[in-house]
Design a protein around this motif. Structure first.
Motif, mmCIF file in Angstrom:
data_model
loop_
_atom_site.group_PDB
_atom_site.id
_atom_site.type_symbol
_atom_site.label_atom_id
_atom_site.label_comp_id
_atom_site.label_asym_id
_atom_site.label_seq_id
_atom_site.Cartn_x
_atom_site.Cartn_y
_atom_site.Cartn_z
ATOM 1 N N LYS A 99 -1.240 -36.464 64.106
ATOM 2 C CA LYS A 99 -1.727 -35.119 63.771
ATOM 3 C C LYS A 99 -3.122 -34.927 64.361
ATOM 4 O O LYS A 99 -4.147 -34.940 63.662
ATOM 5 C CB LYS A 99 -1.741 -34.968 62.250
ATOM 6 C CG LYS A 99 -1.403 -33.577 61.679
ATOM 7 C CD LYS A 99 -0.444 -32.891 62.479
ATOM 8 C CE LYS A 99 0.543 -31.935 61.943
ATOM 9 N NZ LYS A 99 0.378 -31.340 60.693
ATOM 10 N N PHE A 134 0.792 -43.175 54.086
ATOM 11 C CA PHE A 134 -0.411 -42.489 54.578
ATOM 12 C C PHE A 134 -1.420 -43.539 55.046
ATOM 13 O O PHE A 134 -1.849 -44.381 54.262
ATOM 14 C CB PHE A 134 -1.061 -41.647 53.474
ATOM 15 C CG PHE A 134 -0.252 -40.477 52.976
ATOM 16 C CD1 PHE A 134 1.017 -40.192 53.458
ATOM 17 C CD2 PHE A 134 -0.781 -39.624 52.002
ATOM 18 C CE1 PHE A 134 1.754 -39.103 52.992
ATOM 19 C CE2 PHE A 134 -0.067 -38.535 51.527
ATOM 20 C CZ PHE A 134 1.200 -38.279 52.016
ATOM 21 N N ASP A 136 -4.267 -42.507 56.773
ATOM 22 C CA ASP A 136 -5.539 -41.796 56.573
ATOM 23 C C ASP A 136 -5.399 -40.996 55.278
ATOM 24 O O ASP A 136 -4.272 -40.722 54.839
ATOM 25 C CB ASP A 136 -5.792 -40.768 57.696
ATOM 26 C CG ASP A 136 -6.109 -41.401 59.042
ATOM 27 O OD1 ASP A 136 -6.898 -42.357 59.084
ATOM 28 O OD2 ASP A 136 -5.559 -40.914 60.051
ATOM 29 N N ASP A 137 -6.511 -40.572 54.727
ATOM 30 C CA ASP A 137 -6.440 -39.629 53.605
ATOM 31 C C ASP A 137 -5.772 -38.357 54.107
ATOM 32 O O ASP A 137 -6.056 -37.895 55.228
ATOM 33 C CB ASP A 137 -7.852 -39.266 53.121
ATOM 34 C CG ASP A 137 -8.588 -40.465 52.504
ATOM 35 O OD1 ASP A 137 -7.923 -41.457 52.145
ATOM 36 O OD2 ASP A 137 -9.829 -40.388 52.407
ATOM 37 N N VAL A 138 -4.917 -37.785 53.297
ATOM 38 C CA VAL A 138 -4.297 -36.504 53.649
ATOM 39 C C VAL A 138 -4.826 -35.450 52.672
ATOM 40 O O VAL A 138 -4.672 -35.587 51.454
ATOM 41 C CB VAL A 138 -2.749 -36.573 53.586
ATOM 42 C CG1 VAL A 138 -2.153 -35.236 54.003
ATOM 43 C CG2 VAL A 138 -2.217 -37.697 54.469
ATOM 44 N N ASN A 142 -6.285 -31.457 56.872
ATOM 45 C CA ASN A 142 -5.820 -32.143 58.098
ATOM 46 C C ASN A 142 -4.298 -32.127 58.283
ATOM 47 O O ASN A 142 -3.722 -33.069 58.807
ATOM 48 C CB ASN A 142 -6.399 -33.563 58.190
ATOM 49 C CG ASN A 142 -5.963 -34.473 57.053
ATOM 50 O OD1 ASN A 142 -5.341 -34.026 56.105
ATOM 51 N ND2 ASN A 142 -6.294 -35.747 57.153
ATOM 52 N N PRO A 144 -1.408 -31.475 56.003
ATOM 53 C CA PRO A 144 -0.461 -32.192 55.136
ATOM 54 C C PRO A 144 0.964 -31.664 55.323
ATOM 55 O O PRO A 144 1.166 -30.548 55.793
ATOM 56 C CB PRO A 144 -0.955 -31.865 53.723
ATOM 57 C CG PRO A 144 -1.657 -30.557 53.867
ATOM 58 C CD PRO A 144 -2.299 -30.582 55.224
ATOM 59 N N LYS A 191 -0.419 -34.205 49.529
ATOM 60 C CA LYS A 191 -1.743 -34.756 49.788
ATOM 61 C C LYS A 191 -1.896 -36.084 49.054
ATOM 62 O O LYS A 191 -1.176 -36.346 48.098
ATOM 63 C CB LYS A 191 -2.814 -33.772 49.300
ATOM 64 C CG LYS A 191 -2.794 -32.454 50.058
ATOM 65 C CD LYS A 191 -3.914 -31.538 49.623
ATOM 66 C CE LYS A 191 -3.619 -30.863 48.307
ATOM 67 N NZ LYS A 191 -4.627 -29.846 47.960
ATOM 68 N N ASN A 211 -3.634 -29.242 62.779
ATOM 69 C CA ASN A 211 -4.780 -29.815 62.076
ATOM 70 C C ASN A 211 -6.049 -29.387 62.809
ATOM 71 O O ASN A 211 -6.377 -29.939 63.856
ATOM 72 C CB ASN A 211 -4.627 -31.349 62.082
ATOM 73 C CG ASN A 211 -5.881 -32.070 61.631
ATOM 74 O OD1 ASN A 211 -6.750 -31.473 60.997
ATOM 75 N ND2 ASN A 211 -5.970 -33.348 61.975
ATOM 76 N N THR A 216 -8.366 -37.170 61.659
ATOM 77 C CA THR A 216 -6.968 -37.482 62.003
ATOM 78 C C THR A 216 -6.147 -37.594 60.722
ATOM 79 O O THR A 216 -6.684 -37.705 59.616
ATOM 80 C CB THR A 216 -6.862 -38.816 62.768
ATOM 81 O OG1 THR A 216 -7.550 -39.809 62.022
ATOM 82 C CG2 THR A 216 -7.428 -38.713 64.157
ATOM 83 N N ARG A 217 -4.841 -37.568 60.894
ATOM 84 C CA ARG A 217 -3.929 -37.708 59.742
ATOM 85 C C ARG A 217 -2.792 -38.628 60.152
ATOM 86 O O ARG A 217 -1.659 -38.177 60.292
ATOM 87 C CB ARG A 217 -3.413 -36.320 59.330
ATOM 88 C CG ARG A 217 -2.741 -36.242 57.992
ATOM 89 C CD ARG A 217 -1.429 -35.489 58.025
ATOM 90 N NE ARG A 217 -0.452 -36.103 58.905
ATOM 91 C CZ ARG A 217 0.764 -35.615 59.149
ATOM 92 N NH1 ARG A 217 1.143 -34.487 58.594
ATOM 93 N NH2 ARG A 217 1.610 -36.239 59.962
ATOM 94 N N THR A 219 0.119 -40.897 59.764
ATOM 95 C CA THR A 219 1.114 -41.244 58.739
ATOM 96 C C THR A 219 2.232 -42.005 59.430
ATOM 97 O O THR A 219 2.717 -41.577 60.485
ATOM 98 C CB THR A 219 1.681 -39.974 58.077
ATOM 99 O OG1 THR A 219 0.624 -39.251 57.447
ATOM 100 C CG2 THR A 219 2.736 -40.314 57.029
#
Ligand code: SIN
Ligand code: MN
Length: 255
Positions: A99, A134, A136-138, A142, A144, A191, A211, A216-217, A219
């Motif tokens: 993402k 996940f 990275d944190d979503v 960014n 979701p 999230k 995003n 970044t995201r 997953t």
């Protein structure tokens, strides 16, 4: 990691289950280290947003990265998949979607996953499950995943072919179908902090937007399929749709 009866019932009702904090501390650091190595590597299995553009999907990461090969057989991912699918499973697909930030990723239009697998791979039935991890944190910023709770229970809905990145095309759902599904089930935004595991049914209606944040995201999506649910006329390559039906075992089960 065994799901409770209540969690399985919730999955069956809503078509998804979000499990925050499954990976944390050193285990999460190890996964993120693998993520960084995949990003840095020169790989043949990546799909790009456009020629010379950002990566849209890092396919088959478990081929190149032992940490991700272990993730496929981990109790946090494999056990829920076997519980929900009720038997032995194989890995049908592994991808990591980055993402890309600042609008570099075009997002994913409304779709269901299973219709593509049926059409392109001849997957007999929807006896598969997506297990997203996940990396990275979503957040709301960014890109979701949006999910329509309960929409999986209506089976395969009306969709149409869409010329998107080859090999990753989904059968996009018509606006009418999406509006009807959301009218019935609403929308949730999946999230959660890095280390969350999100399991979702391949027939759930889902999408994500681009995003535009700087974050970044990444997953990882592991798709398990019941070993009896063969692909009867596969047309795609092994790094997208695997026909290796070898049942997966937890490390602790291997003598
Ligand atoms: C997918 O639907 O396969 C991916 C969507 C996303 O990564 O946002
Ligand atoms: Mn999808």
């Amino acid at each position: 990691m065994e799901l409770t009866h209540e969690q399985i019932a919730q999955y069956q009702r809503d078509g998804y289950l979000s499990l925050p904090g499954v990976f944390a501390g050193a285990a999460l650091d190890t996964l993120r280290g693998a993520m960084r190595r995949i990003i840095a590597a020169d790989r043949d299995w990546n799909f790009y947003e456009s020629e010379g553009g950002p990566v849209r999907a890092y396919n088959a990461c478990h081929w190149d990265e032992p940490v991700f090969a272990d993730l496929v057989r981990a109790p946090e991912t494999l056990t829920p998949a076997r519980q929900i699918l009720g038997g032995d499973v194989h890995l049908f697909q592994f991808k990591m979607n980055p993402k890309a930030p600042f609008g570099g990723s075009t997002g994913w239009a409304w779709h269901q996953d299973y219709p593509r697998w049926k059409t392109s791979d001849g997957m007999t039935e929807n006896r598969a499950i997506n297990v997203a991890v996940f990396l990275d944190d979503v957040t709301e910023f960014n890109g979701p995943l949006f999910l329509v709770p309960g929409s999986h229970r209506d089976g395969v809905l009306d969709g149409e072919e869409h010329a998107n990145t080859p090999g990753l095309v989904a059968l996009e759902l018509t606006d009418t179908v999406v509006a009807r599904a959301i009218d019935a089930g609403g929308i949730v935004s999946a999230k959660g902090p890095a280390g969350t595991v999100l399991v979702f049914d391949p027939n759930i209606v889902h999408a994500s937007t681009s995003n535009i944040s700087p974050f970044t995201r990444h997953t990882a999506y592991l798709t398990y399929n019941h070993v009896e649910n063969r692909l009867v006329n596969p047309t795609r390559e092994q790094h997208i749709a695997s026909t290796d039906y070898t049942p997966l075992w937890l490390e602790t089960e291997v003598a």
